[in-house]
Write a protein that holds these residues in place. Structure first.
Motif, PDB file in Angstrom:
ATOM      1  N   THR A   1       0.686  -1.249   0.061  1.00  0.00           N
ATOM      2  CA  THR A   1       0.190   0.087  -0.056  1.00  0.00           C
ATOM      3  C   THR A   1       0.888   1.465  -0.005  1.00  0.00           C
ATOM      4  OG1 THR A   1      -0.326  -0.195   2.233  1.00  0.00           O
ATOM      5  CG2 THR A   1      -1.893  -1.177   1.071  1.00  0.00           C
ATOM      6  N   ASP A   2       2.092   1.228   0.419  1.00  0.00           N
ATOM      7  CA  ASP A   2       3.005   2.350   0.322  1.00  0.00           C
ATOM      8  C   ASP A   2       3.402   2.514  -1.052  1.00  0.00           C
ATOM      9  OD1 ASP A   2       4.935   4.180   1.948  1.00  0.00           O
ATOM     10  OD2 ASP A   2       6.168   3.027   0.446  1.00  0.00           O
ATOM     11  N   PRO A   3       3.219   3.642  -1.546  1.00  0.00           N
ATOM     12  CA  PRO A   3       3.348   4.044  -2.931  1.00  0.00           C
ATOM     13  C   PRO A   3       4.741   3.732  -3.525  1.00  0.00           C
ATOM     14  CG  PRO A   3       2.157   5.911  -1.929  1.00  0.00           C
ATOM     15  CD  PRO A   3       2.710   5.136  -0.887  1.00  0.00           C
ATOM     16  N   VAL A   4       5.899   4.132  -2.710  1.00  0.00           N
ATOM     17  CA  VAL A   4       7.320   3.692  -3.119  1.00  0.00           C
ATOM     18  C   VAL A   4       7.641   2.337  -3.094  1.00  0.00           C
ATOM     19  CG1 VAL A   4       9.798   4.279  -2.577  1.00  0.00           C
ATOM     20  CG2 VAL A   4       8.030   5.967  -2.214  1.00  0.00           C
ATOM     21  N   GLN A   5       7.148   1.738  -2.064  1.00  0.00           N
ATOM     22  CA  GLN A   5       7.247   0.118  -2.241  1.00  0.00           C
ATOM     23  C   GLN A   5       6.581  -0.573  -3.249  1.00  0.00           C
ATOM     24  OE1 GLN A   5       6.237  -1.025   2.029  1.00  0.00           O
ATOM     25  NE2 GLN A   5       8.420  -1.552   2.244  1.00  0.00           N
ATOM     26  N   ARG A   6       5.205   0.043  -3.344  1.00  0.00           N
ATOM     27  CA  ARG A   6       4.390  -0.740  -4.492  1.00  0.00           C
ATOM     28  C   ARG A   6       5.234  -0.343  -5.733  1.00  0.00           C
ATOM     29  NH1 ARG A   6      -0.279   2.208  -4.156  1.00  0.00           N
ATOM     30  NH2 ARG A   6       0.570   3.635  -5.751  1.00  0.00           N
ATOM     31  N   THR A   7       5.813   0.756  -5.919  1.00  0.00           N
ATOM     32  CA  THR A   7       6.494   0.805  -7.350  1.00  0.00           C
ATOM     33  C   THR A   7       7.734  -0.096  -7.492  1.00  0.00           C
ATOM     34  OG1 THR A   7       5.900   3.287  -7.556  1.00  0.00           O
ATOM     35  CG2 THR A   7       7.809   2.677  -8.650  1.00  0.00           C
ATOM     36  N   ARG A   8       8.278  -0.166  -6.349  1.00  0.00           N
ATOM     37  CA  ARG A   8       9.386  -1.155  -6.562  1.00  0.00           C
ATOM     38  C   ARG A   8       8.989  -2.603  -6.507  1.00  0.00           C
ATOM     39  NH1 ARG A   8      11.711   0.280  -2.244  1.00  0.00           N
ATOM     40  NH2 ARG A   8      13.186   2.028  -3.132  1.00  0.00           N
ATOM     41  N   ALA A   9       7.745  -2.979  -5.877  1.00  0.00           N
ATOM     42  CA  ALA A   9       7.214  -4.296  -6.004  1.00  0.00           C
ATOM     43  C   ALA A   9       6.749  -4.581  -7.379  1.00  0.00           C
ATOM     44  CB  ALA A   9       5.899  -4.434  -4.911  1.00  0.00           C
ATOM     45  N   ILE A  10       6.201  -3.362  -8.136  1.00  0.00           N
ATOM     46  CA  ILE A  10       5.734  -3.794  -9.337  1.00  0.00           C
ATOM     47  C   ILE A  10       6.875  -3.772 -10.708  1.00  0.00           C
ATOM     48  CG2 ILE A  10       4.768  -2.662 -11.274  1.00  0.00           C
ATOM     49  CD1 ILE A  10       2.605  -1.210  -9.338  1.00  0.00           C
ATOM     50  N   ALA A  11       8.004  -3.289  -9.938  1.00  0.00           N
ATOM     51  CA  ALA A  11       9.346  -3.359 -10.912  1.00  0.00           C
ATOM     52  C   ALA A  11       9.689  -4.608 -10.707  1.00  0.00           C
ATOM     53  CB  ALA A  11      10.484  -2.393 -10.212  1.00  0.00           C
ATOM     54  N   VAL A  12       9.681  -5.388  -9.552  1.00  0.00           N
ATOM     55  CA  VAL A  12      10.006  -6.573  -9.487  1.00  0.00           C
ATOM     56  C   VAL A  12       9.140  -7.524 -10.072  1.00  0.00           C
ATOM     57  CG1 VAL A  12      10.406  -8.704  -7.752  1.00  0.00           C
ATOM     58  CG2 VAL A  12      11.187  -6.527  -7.230  1.00  0.00           C
ATOM     59  N   TRP A  13       7.866  -7.374  -9.992  1.00  0.00           N
ATOM     60  CA  TRP A  13       6.878  -7.923 -10.883  1.00  0.00           C
ATOM     61  C   TRP A  13       7.007  -7.992 -12.457  1.00  0.00           C
ATOM     62  CZ3 TRP A  13       3.167  -7.169 -14.633  1.00  0.00           C
ATOM     63  CH2 TRP A  13       2.131  -8.173 -14.690  1.00  0.00           C
ATOM     64  N   SER A  14       7.348  -6.681 -12.870  1.00  0.00           N
ATOM     65  CA  SER A  14       7.516  -6.402 -13.990  1.00  0.00           C
ATOM     66  C   SER A  14       8.728  -7.025 -14.777  1.00  0.00           C
ATOM     67  CB  SER A  14       7.708  -4.884 -14.437  1.00  0.00           C
ATOM     68  OG  SER A  14       6.197  -4.111 -14.265  1.00  0.00           O
ATOM     69  N   ALA A  15      10.006  -7.089 -13.958  1.00  0.00           N
ATOM     70  CA  ALA A  15      11.001  -7.639 -14.412  1.00  0.00           C
ATOM     71  C   ALA A  15      10.818  -9.171 -14.539  1.00  0.00           C
ATOM     72  CB  ALA A  15      12.135  -7.499 -13.265  1.00  0.00           C
ATOM     73  N   GLY A  16       9.984  -9.604 -13.648  1.00  0.00           N
ATOM     74  CA  GLY A  16       9.693 -11.340 -13.823  1.00  0.00           C
ATOM     75  C   GLY A  16       9.018 -11.438 -15.269  1.00  0.00           C
ATOM     76  N   ALA A  17       7.962 -10.189 -15.739  1.00  0.00           N
ATOM     77  CA  ALA A  17       7.386 -10.589 -16.803  1.00  0.00           C
ATOM     78  C   ALA A  17       8.233 -10.388 -17.864  1.00  0.00           C
ATOM     79  CB  ALA A  17       6.228  -9.703 -16.841  1.00  0.00           C
ATOM     80  N   SER A  18       9.025  -9.184 -18.061  1.00  0.00           N
ATOM     81  CA  SER A  18       9.813  -8.787 -19.096  1.00  0.00           C
ATOM     82  C   SER A  18      11.085  -9.815 -19.331  1.00  0.00           C
ATOM     83  CB  SER A  18      10.211  -7.316 -19.183  1.00  0.00           C
ATOM     84  OG  SER A  18      10.926  -6.965 -17.881  1.00  0.00           O
ATOM     85  N   GLY A  19      11.849  -9.875 -17.934  1.00  0.00           N
ATOM     86  CA  GLY A  19      12.868 -10.817 -17.759  1.00  0.00           C
ATOM     87  C   GLY A  19      12.586 -12.262 -18.211  1.00  0.00           C
ATOM     88  N   GLY A  20      11.327 -12.911 -17.937  1.00  0.00           N
ATOM     89  CA  GLY A  20      11.040 -14.053 -18.039  1.00  0.00           C
ATOM     90  C   GLY A  20      10.930 -14.079 -19.567  1.00  0.00           C
ATOM     91  N   ALA A  21      10.226 -13.295 -20.309  1.00  0.00           N
ATOM     92  CA  ALA A  21       9.922 -13.275 -21.778  1.00  0.00           C
ATOM     93  C   ALA A  21      11.289 -13.398 -22.668  1.00  0.00           C
ATOM     94  CB  ALA A  21       9.236 -12.035 -22.143  1.00  0.00           C
ATOM     95  N   ALA A  22      12.416 -12.679 -22.074  1.00  0.00           N
ATOM     96  CA  ALA A  22      13.692 -12.748 -22.653  1.00  0.00           C
ATOM     97  C   ALA A  22      14.342 -14.058 -22.308  1.00  0.00           C
ATOM     98  CB  ALA A  22      14.351 -11.453 -22.294  1.00  0.00           C
TER      99      ALA A  22
END
Length: 516
Positions: A147-168
């Motif tokens: 729920t913390d905006p900064v932590q959420r951005t960091r968590a989404i970055a990890v999630w997105s890295a899983g999506a984009s990194g997994g694709a690569a």
């Protein structure tokens, strides 16, 4: 999104006396389990590209069937994501995630031992159905855990890295497996990983749902499928066969279903999709940017693994290793994503990321006809950095603008644009690539009928038909490889232009207020 700054949920009263709760070790461990599921989904979306030459030879797949094998997964995902996001909000995101994991493993078995191309296409559809339950569930759980905006951005970055990194990462995983096993192994590998995801999610991820969710609207769900699936089919059919009655009827059905769907959502107290969100330029711009970006990215990379094997002559493992720069670059984005978004704001960060990716595609276009690997690696690094940052910024922009209880539906819209972009990218850019390849072929009149048909159908089939031949066969194969490379250059340039257009939309439509 209406502002790059975090804002209270729609309809909620801002609470200025309490800061959002910060996530602890349990939430970050749960994020690891969710990211593992996303990595597997992303790997599954791209690992098959490396296996295309092998399965084309084994199953005798035509070029049209090859496109459908690549598209069927995203085809089913795009049609069901909106419905599944709402189902997750209602019955519980963790519960739906566990159901989807089990279904994904079962469908993987059917795909691994497919005896025909048609069987494999059907199995890929089932994988897409299961995947539709996973993607919105994981992302909406992340939205609720942090729920913390900064932590959420960091968590989404990890999630997105899983999506984009997994694709690569998919091509590398596929390369290792195909070096020692048959093409079906790229699906069998899903089973032990899915078992690990199942256990991890059951132990670490708490249940969450929308406490005020209304009854599931089956009519709206059917209309959403009827609006999306015929559109993808019509685009694919028209790209391959030209304008005809079947394509026009499918497009008309899609438009009609979409109009009825929107009208119905406006009358429901709790709609399947809050269509009023699309009245906000920032929200609509983010969805459009996501769609164009993945359209350009997936349409090109679907054929890139084949290019490395069939034109450059690399083995599956060698091809996978040569795609690693994109993997590493997209993962490295996690280190800088929060800082870049905080300094530039979401809109400018997203626009800059897309321009970097466009530059990478431009480098690839020049490198695909040049000797050596250094230029290719440079292009892949730029593409990986740009796409990784773009995924993080666009996902953050969408989720920051919705209340927690509607996170499932919002993430479903985001993922729908992603999968719709994949399906349309493979259909249109893939068909364009095949057309350029066929236009660049030399005179084939000296070949036998079956060999001529194989070369015309695809480079993979032509390579198999011409292997072991001499004289004219060697010359034809060399010319076919040149035609394939030229097709890659054309699609790379078009994809780069699309990313520049997407960057301009992001710059103009998405606000860039800085975060503290």
């Amino acid at each position: 999104m209406t502002s790059a700054m975090p804002s209270p949920p729609t309809g909620a009263t801002p609470d200025t006396s309490h800061q959002p709760a910060r996530a602890g070790a349990q939430q970050w461990a749960a994020l690891g389990a969710l990211t593992l599921a996303v990595i597997l989904l992303a790997v599954d979306g791209t690992v098959l590209a490396l296996a295309m030459p092998a399965l084309t030879a084994d199953l005798g797949a035509t070029s049209t069937e090859v496109l459908w094998i690549g598209d069927a997964y995203s085809f089913a995902l795009a049609g069901l994501l909106i419905s599944m996001g709402t189902v997750a909000d209602r019955i519980g995101r963790r519960r739906l995630l566990l159901i989807g994991v089990a279904g994904f493993g079962s469908a993987s078995l059917l795909a691994a031992f497919a005896p025909t191309a048609g069987w494999l296409i059907a199995a890929r559809v089932l994988l897409g159905v299961a995947g539709a339950t996973l993607m919105p569930s994981t992302l909406s759980i992340v939205r609720n855990l942090f729920t913390d905006p900064v932590q959420r951005t960091r968590a989404i970055a990890v999630w997105s890295a899983g999506a984009s990194g997994g694709a690569a990462l998919g091509p590398l995983v596929g390369g290792v497996l195909l070096e020692y096993y048959w093409w079906g192994s790229v699906f069998v590998i899903n089973l032990p990983i899915m078992a690990l995801v199942l256990i991890s999610v059951a132990l670490l991820v708490p249940e969450s749902r929308n406490p005020t969710a209304a009854r599931f609207d089956l009519v709206s769900a059917a209309l959403s499928v009827a609006a999306i699936v015929p559109l993808v089919w019509a685009v694919k059919h028209t790209a391959q066969n030209g304008v005809d009655q079947a394509g026009l009827l499918a497009a008309a059905l899609s438009v009609g279903a979409a109009l009825v769907f929107v009208r119905r959502q406006r009358t429901l107290r709790t709609p399947l999709v809050d269509v009023t969100l699309f009245a906000r330029p920032a929200f609509t711009g983010t969805i459009l940017v996501s769609l164009i970006t993945i359209f350009a990215f997936s349409g090109l990379l679907f054929f890139f693994s084949q290019y490395l094997q069939l034109v450059r002559g690399h083995s599956p493992l060698q091809a996978g290793l040569r795609e690693m720069p994109a993997t590493l670059a997209s993962i490295a984005v996690v280190v800088v994503a929060v800082r870049v978004i905080g300094r530039l704001g979401v809109g400018r960060a997203l626009a800059a990321a897309l321009l970097v990716a466009a530059a990478g595609l431009g480098v690839l276009a020049m490198a695909e006809d040049a000797p050596g690997y250094a230029a290719l690696a440079s292009g892949l690094i730029l593409v990986g950095l740009g796409i990784g940052m773009a995924f993080t910024a666009s996902t953050d922009a969408i989720l920051s603008a919705v209340p927690r209880e509607r996170a499932g539906a919002a993430s479903a819209i985001s993922e729908m644009s992603y999968e719709l972009g994949v399906a349309l990218g493979i259909a249109l850019l893939g068909t364009l690539h095949i057309a350029v390849y066929r236009a660049g072929l030399p005179d084939l009149s000296g070949l036998t009928g079956p060999t001529r048909e194989a070369v015309t159908d695809s480079l993979a089939a032509g390579t198999q038909a011409l292997s072991g031949t001499g004289g004219q066969g060697v010359q034809v194969l060399a010319a076919a490889r040149d035609a394939f490379a030229h097709g890659m250059q054309i699609t790379s340039v078009i994809a780069a232009v699309l990313l520049v257009v997407s960057a301009l939309i992001a710059w103009k439509a998405i606000p860039s207020g800085r975060r503290s």
